[in-house]
Design an enzyme around this catalytic site. Sequence first.
Site, PDB file in Angstrom:
ATOM      1  N   GLY A   1       0.518  -1.055  -0.079  1.00 10.48           N
ATOM      2  CA  GLY A   1       0.161  -0.098   0.255  1.00 10.48           C
ATOM      3  C   GLY A   1       1.055   1.330  -0.076  1.00 10.48           C
ATOM      4  N   THR A   2       0.031   1.866   0.520  1.00  8.11           N
ATOM      5  CA  THR A   2       0.913   3.335   0.338  1.00  8.11           C
ATOM      6  C   THR A   2      -0.058   4.334   1.417  1.00  8.11           C
ATOM      7  OG1 THR A   2       1.665   4.924  -1.077  1.00  8.11           O
ATOM      8  CG2 THR A   2      -0.364   4.414  -1.229  1.00  8.11           C
ATOM      9  N   VAL A   3       0.734   5.599   1.180  1.00 10.84           N
ATOM     10  CA  VAL A   3       0.175   6.746   1.636  1.00 10.84           C
ATOM     11  C   VAL A   3       0.814   7.931   0.598  1.00 10.84           C
ATOM     12  CG1 VAL A   3       0.828   6.386   4.994  1.00 10.84           C
ATOM     13  CG2 VAL A   3       2.193   7.813   3.352  1.00 10.84           C
TER      14      VAL A   3
END
Length: 167
Positions: free
Chosen positions: A157-159
Site C-alpha cells: 500500500g501507500t500513503v
Amino acid sequence: MTALILHGGAGARRERDYDREVAHMRAVVEAMKARLDAGGSALDVAVEATVMLEDSGLYVAGRGASPNLAGAYELDASLMDGATRRAGAVAALQGFRNPVVAARAVMDRTPHVMLAGEGASLFALDQGLEPIGDETAWFTHAGQGEDNHPPGTLSHGTVGCCVLDRE
C-alpha cells in the site's frame, strides 16, 4: 488559501479499531496546518507530513511496510512540485528510513527523476540519509491482515499527501 489532503492507506478491516490511526492523522493535520499558516512551502509540508506517516508505523508505508516475497523491504516514494514541474522518486530503496526524503534528494540534487534499487540505496548512503539499523525491530507490518491482503499474500500500500500553500 492553503489546503492539505492526507491519505493513510486503503483496505481497512471492518472489525478493526482505527482510533490510533485517526488520532495520529489528526495530529499530522494539525501540525501541518500550523506549518502552512506560518508560511511553509507546499513541498516542505508534503515531505514533512509524509515522514510523519512513514515513521509512525501505523500505515502501509515506511516503517509500516512488509517484506516482499524474498524477505526484503523495498520502499518507494515519489513527489512533484507543481509550480516548477520538478519531480523525484526512488523505487525498491533498501536500508533507509524515509523514502520520501530520498525522493526529495533525487529531485533537488540530481538531474534524474527516479533512482531504483541498488542505485537508490547508494545515493541515499552518499547523501547521508538515515539508515535502518535493525529491520526486524524497525518494521511494523501495518498492512498484515487487512481485507485487501488475504492471508498468505503480500501486504502492500501507500500513503499520500497533496498540499497547496499560499503561493
